[in-house]
Design a protein around this motif. Structure first.
Motif, PDB file in Angstrom:
ATOM      1  N   GLY A  63       0.817  -1.026  -0.018  1.00 54.01           N
ATOM      2  CA  GLY A  63       0.109   0.063   0.172  1.00 54.01           C
ATOM      3  C   GLY A  63       0.879   1.233   0.182  1.00 54.01           C
ATOM      4  O   GLY A  63       2.035   1.417   0.986  1.00 54.01           O
ATOM      5  N   THR A  64       0.433   2.103  -0.954  1.00 49.66           N
ATOM      6  CA  THR A  64       1.251   3.566  -0.873  1.00 49.66           C
ATOM      7  C   THR A  64       0.482   4.633  -1.383  1.00 49.66           C
ATOM      8  O   THR A  64      -0.430   4.353  -2.306  1.00 49.66           O
ATOM      9  CB  THR A  64       2.434   3.314  -1.908  1.00 49.66           C
ATOM     10  OG1 THR A  64       3.250   4.501  -2.228  1.00 49.66           O
ATOM     11  CG2 THR A  64       2.156   2.524  -3.218  1.00 49.66           C
ATOM     12  N   ALA A  65       0.525   5.625  -0.927  1.00 53.15           N
ATOM     13  CA  ALA A  65      -0.009   6.904  -1.329  1.00 53.15           C
ATOM     14  C   ALA A  65       0.380   7.456  -2.883  1.00 53.15           C
ATOM     15  O   ALA A  65       0.036   8.393  -3.703  1.00 53.15           O
ATOM     16  CB  ALA A  65      -0.036   8.233  -0.465  1.00 53.15           C
ATOM     17  N   ALA A  66       1.711   7.094  -3.054  1.00 47.29           N
ATOM     18  CA  ALA A  66       2.372   7.242  -4.351  1.00 47.29           C
ATOM     19  C   ALA A  66       2.257   6.339  -5.252  1.00 47.29           C
ATOM     20  O   ALA A  66       2.933   5.798  -5.923  1.00 47.29           O
ATOM     21  CB  ALA A  66       3.803   7.615  -3.841  1.00 47.29           C
ATOM     22  N   GLN A  67       0.826   5.931  -5.276  1.00 50.15           N
ATOM     23  CA  GLN A  67       0.757   4.619  -6.166  1.00 50.15           C
ATOM     24  C   GLN A  67       1.042   4.967  -7.692  1.00 50.15           C
ATOM     25  O   GLN A  67       1.477   3.775  -8.440  1.00 50.15           O
ATOM     26  CB  GLN A  67      -0.911   4.146  -5.904  1.00 50.15           C
ATOM     27  CG  GLN A  67      -0.932   2.851  -6.698  1.00 50.15           C
ATOM     28  CD  GLN A  67      -2.497   2.713  -6.606  1.00 50.15           C
ATOM     29  OE1 GLN A  67      -3.160   3.453  -6.992  1.00 50.15           O
ATOM     30  NE2 GLN A  67      -2.971   1.456  -6.419  1.00 50.15           N
ATOM     31  N   ARG A  68       0.773   6.061  -8.072  1.00 49.90           N
ATOM     32  CA  ARG A  68       0.867   6.166  -9.638  1.00 49.90           C
ATOM     33  C   ARG A  68       2.478   6.048 -10.093  1.00 49.90           C
ATOM     34  O   ARG A  68       2.453   5.450 -11.000  1.00 49.90           O
ATOM     35  CB  ARG A  68       0.394   7.681 -10.058  1.00 49.90           C
ATOM     36  CG  ARG A  68      -1.343   7.821  -9.669  1.00 49.90           C
ATOM     37  CD  ARG A  68      -1.502   9.286 -10.335  1.00 49.90           C
ATOM     38  NE  ARG A  68      -0.713  10.343  -9.846  1.00 49.90           N
ATOM     39  CZ  ARG A  68      -0.422  11.391 -10.230  1.00 49.90           C
ATOM     40  NH1 ARG A  68      -0.503  11.465 -11.688  1.00 49.90           N
ATOM     41  NH2 ARG A  68       0.568  12.308  -9.684  1.00 49.90           N
ATOM     42  N   GLU A  69       3.236   6.703  -9.197  1.00 44.90           N
ATOM     43  CA  GLU A  69       4.598   6.479  -9.502  1.00 44.90           C
ATOM     44  C   GLU A  69       5.053   5.319  -9.130  1.00 44.90           C
ATOM     45  O   GLU A  69       5.854   4.726 -10.199  1.00 44.90           O
ATOM     46  CB  GLU A  69       5.495   7.543  -8.730  1.00 44.90           C
ATOM     47  CG  GLU A  69       5.046   8.914  -8.746  1.00 44.90           C
ATOM     48  CD  GLU A  69       3.668   9.543  -8.383  1.00 44.90           C
ATOM     49  OE1 GLU A  69       3.399  10.641  -8.613  1.00 44.90           O
ATOM     50  OE2 GLU A  69       3.231   8.791  -7.579  1.00 44.90           O
ATOM     51  N   VAL A  70       4.636   4.485  -8.285  1.00 43.06           N
ATOM     52  CA  VAL A  70       5.160   2.976  -8.061  1.00 43.06           C
ATOM     53  C   VAL A  70       5.071   2.265  -9.280  1.00 43.06           C
ATOM     54  O   VAL A  70       5.630   1.278  -9.557  1.00 43.06           O
ATOM     55  CB  VAL A  70       4.826   2.776  -6.646  1.00 43.06           C
ATOM     56  CG1 VAL A  70       5.059   1.302  -6.328  1.00 43.06           C
ATOM     57  CG2 VAL A  70       5.414   3.470  -5.587  1.00 43.06           C
ATOM     58  N   LEU A  71       3.435   2.263  -9.541  1.00 44.98           N
ATOM     59  CA  LEU A  71       3.126   1.375 -10.456  1.00 44.98           C
ATOM     60  C   LEU A  71       3.730   1.702 -11.852  1.00 44.98           C
ATOM     61  O   LEU A  71       4.216   0.607 -12.671  1.00 44.98           O
ATOM     62  CB  LEU A  71       1.545   1.647 -10.648  1.00 44.98           C
ATOM     63  CG  LEU A  71       0.892   0.908 -11.853  1.00 44.98           C
ATOM     64  CD1 LEU A  71       1.012  -0.552 -11.722  1.00 44.98           C
ATOM     65  CD2 LEU A  71      -0.500   1.382 -12.218  1.00 44.98           C
ATOM     66  N   LEU A  72       3.925   3.090 -12.193  1.00 48.61           N
ATOM     67  CA  LEU A  72       4.574   3.157 -13.431  1.00 48.61           C
ATOM     68  C   LEU A  72       5.979   2.765 -13.566  1.00 48.61           C
ATOM     69  O   LEU A  72       6.402   2.287 -14.523  1.00 48.61           O
ATOM     70  CB  LEU A  72       4.814   4.728 -13.893  1.00 48.61           C
ATOM     71  CG  LEU A  72       5.277   5.083 -15.131  1.00 48.61           C
ATOM     72  CD1 LEU A  72       4.637   4.736 -16.342  1.00 48.61           C
ATOM     73  CD2 LEU A  72       5.420   6.942 -14.951  1.00 48.61           C
ATOM     74  N   SER A  73       6.677   2.820 -12.317  1.00 49.18           N
ATOM     75  CA  SER A  73       8.025   2.135 -12.397  1.00 49.18           C
ATOM     76  C   SER A  73       7.927   0.781 -12.392  1.00 49.18           C
ATOM     77  O   SER A  73       9.015   0.210 -13.225  1.00 49.18           O
ATOM     78  CB  SER A  73       8.651   2.807 -10.931  1.00 49.18           C
ATOM     79  OG  SER A  73       9.855   2.049 -10.650  1.00 49.18           O
ATOM     80  N   VAL A  75       5.772  -0.971 -14.142  1.00 53.95           N
ATOM     81  CA  VAL A  75       5.280  -1.347 -15.429  1.00 53.95           C
ATOM     82  C   VAL A  75       6.630  -1.114 -16.384  1.00 53.95           C
ATOM     83  O   VAL A  75       6.888  -2.056 -17.377  1.00 53.95           O
ATOM     84  CB  VAL A  75       4.331  -0.560 -16.169  1.00 53.95           C
ATOM     85  CG1 VAL A  75       4.072  -0.712 -17.301  1.00 53.95           C
ATOM     86  CG2 VAL A  75       2.939  -0.991 -14.972  1.00 53.95           C
ATOM     87  N   GLN A  76       7.204   0.060 -16.050  1.00 52.86           N
ATOM     88  CA  GLN A  76       8.378   0.235 -17.015  1.00 52.86           C
ATOM     89  C   GLN A  76       9.589  -0.647 -16.825  1.00 52.86           C
ATOM     90  O   GLN A  76      10.247  -1.020 -17.835  1.00 52.86           O
ATOM     91  CB  GLN A  76       8.746   1.675 -16.854  1.00 52.86           C
ATOM     92  CG  GLN A  76       7.996   2.648 -17.209  1.00 52.86           C
ATOM     93  CD  GLN A  76       8.583   4.309 -17.130  1.00 52.86           C
ATOM     94  OE1 GLN A  76       9.027   4.297 -16.122  1.00 52.86           O
ATOM     95  NE2 GLN A  76       7.673   5.162 -17.516  1.00 52.86           N
ATOM     96  N   SER A  77       9.677  -1.408 -15.863  1.00 55.63           N
ATOM     97  CA  SER A  77      10.619  -2.285 -15.438  1.00 55.63           C
ATOM     98  C   SER A  77      10.271  -3.620 -15.898  1.00 55.63           C
ATOM     99  O   SER A  77      11.168  -4.562 -15.612  1.00 55.63           O
ATOM    100  CB  SER A  77      11.237  -2.375 -13.879  1.00 55.63           C
ATOM    101  OG  SER A  77      10.225  -2.763 -13.150  1.00 55.63           O
TER     102      SER A  77
END
Length: 421
Positions: A63-73, A75-77
């Motif tokens: 769980g993270t409030a910075a979900q957009r950034e974590v998810l994008l990272s 996916v890109q990896s």
């Protein structure tokens, strides 16, 4: 001849070993815990994990409030989670259009879910997400025994925080969305959220006048505007939310129903009312309620992940989640729990015009421009400067136009935002 035969046998054996290794790896991979990325942290994350453990399917939740950034990272990896749970339908639609999401066809019955949360109105033949939590907006929280007057409230009355670990600024977009909805109605709101037609909606009178009303509120007190810019919307990490922080002196909070989790031990002292009469220039008429949700989507087609989605989306799974965490579901069969406040939230979630959060539906590029314009508005108000609303809206409109020029018409995105059913 014998040597040639021996070589052939050796090659065949090695291929069988390699194939066997691949089979073992595939089996091992399918036996790995289901990875889930969501926004819920602290107590609500613990409650969610308790529900998941009841399904008997191994999982790892982050769980993270910075979900957009974590998810994008991730996916890109090339290592996305099996399941993501997030409010951003516009973002999920982009992933679906890129072929990164797996259809949920057959995993749940969309007819069990109420509009506007359920996946309808999309030209895509597939369903790519399911609402697993619903929340009500277009409400204002106050402390028990301090019911507000039925009139627009000055800035000093409002508990406002723009900060977040991830998408700072969204509490401000909630204000503007609510103002557009209450002043112009659901039909205009929906067209603006979807960017439909030939109208330059960001420069239109309904959006501009709503934005000006909010900017006018902020400009009443530069110090209060600066505090709002620097304050987290949840309040202090060890506190009970902005509304119950005695240092601030504010008495009203324009937050969704999820704010109850911020209030912790003071939640029983919180009361709510419709926002329309209290908004700057909002008028007394409640035209509709803005709502939001958290939607589960699949990045993998693993059987365990599909089974977990099936269990979570079921009436039984949703009822367990609602009972344990005192949250609300868009599933029509789920019975809400709690006291008078929870019953009021459930009533509003189930009746009258309801519209999804506009920024959640927008394409990510447009949504981010919306957030940035909101932060610039409050920063300029805090500095005693003219916010230059026309200029800010023109900048957001350029982003919208660029999306349209690129042919960024998502097939997976919903084509309706509001519903009366």
């Amino acid at each position: 001849m014998t040597r040639r035969f021996n070589v052939l046998v050796f090659v065949v054996v090695m291929l069988l070993i390699a194939a066997g290794g691949m089979v073992v790896w595939a089996q091992h991979d399918d036996e790995e815990p289901v990875t889930i990325l969501g926004t819920w942290t602290a107590k609500q994350a613990e409650q969610f994990e308790t529900v998941l453990r009841g399904f008997g399917i191994p999982f790892r939740y982050q769980g993270t409030a910075a979900q957009r950034e974590v998810l994008l990272s991730k996916v890109q990896s090339g290592e996305p989670p099996d399941i993501v749970i997030m409010p951003g339908i516009g973002e999920l639609a982009e992933y679906a259009d890129q072929g990164l999401l797996k259809p949920l066809d057959g995993l749940y019955d969309p007819q069990e879910y109420g509009a506007p949360w359920k996946s309808t109105g999309s030209p895509s033949e597939h369903v790519y997400w399911v609402p697993v939590k619903a929340d009500l907006k277009s409400i204002v929280w106050y402390r028990r025994g301090h019911e507000p007057a039925d009139a627009p409230a000055p800035l000093r009355s409002w508990c406002i925080g723009m900060g977040d670990d991830g998408a700072s600024g969204w509490p401000g977009t909630d204000w503007i969305e609510d103002l557009v909805l209450q002043r112009a109605g659901s039909e205009v709101y929906e067209k603006w959220a979807l960017g439909t037609g030939e109208v330059k909606w960001w420069r239109s009178d309904p959006v501009r006048t709503a934005w000006e009303a909010w900017a006018g509120l902020l400009r009443q007190d530069e110090d209060a505007a600066e505090r709002a810019l620097l304050t987290d919307h949840r309040g202090d990490p060890d506190g009970n939310g902005l509304l119950f922080d005695g240092r601030r002196g504010c008495t009203l909070e324009h937050q969704g129903s999820f704010a109850l989790s911020f209030y912790r031990s003071d939640a029983g002292h919180a009361r709510l009312t419709d926002s329309a009469p209290l908004l700057p220039g909002g008028g007394k008429r409640v035209r509709a309620h803005e709502v939001t949700g958290d939607f589960a989507a699949l990045f993998s087609d693993r059987s365990r992940a599909r089974a977990l989605i099936r269990r979570l989306a079921s009436e039984e799974g949703q009822q367990k989640w609602a009972d344990l965490a005192n949250v609300f579901s868009a599933n029509r069969q789920v019975k809400p729990r709690g006291g008078a406040v929870e019953r009021e939230i459930a009533r509003r979630l189930g009746e009258g015009p309801r519209c999804l959060d506009a920024s959640d539906v927008m394409a990510p590029a447009v949504r981010d421009a919306f957030y940035e314009a909101v932060l610039l508005t409050i920063a300029r108000a805090a500095a005693g400067q003219d916010p230059d609303i026309p200029g800010l809206l023109q900048d957001v409109q350029r982003v919208q136009d660029a999306q349209s020029a690129q042919g960024a018409d998502s097939r997976a995105a919903p084509k309706t935002v509001c519903s009366t059913r």
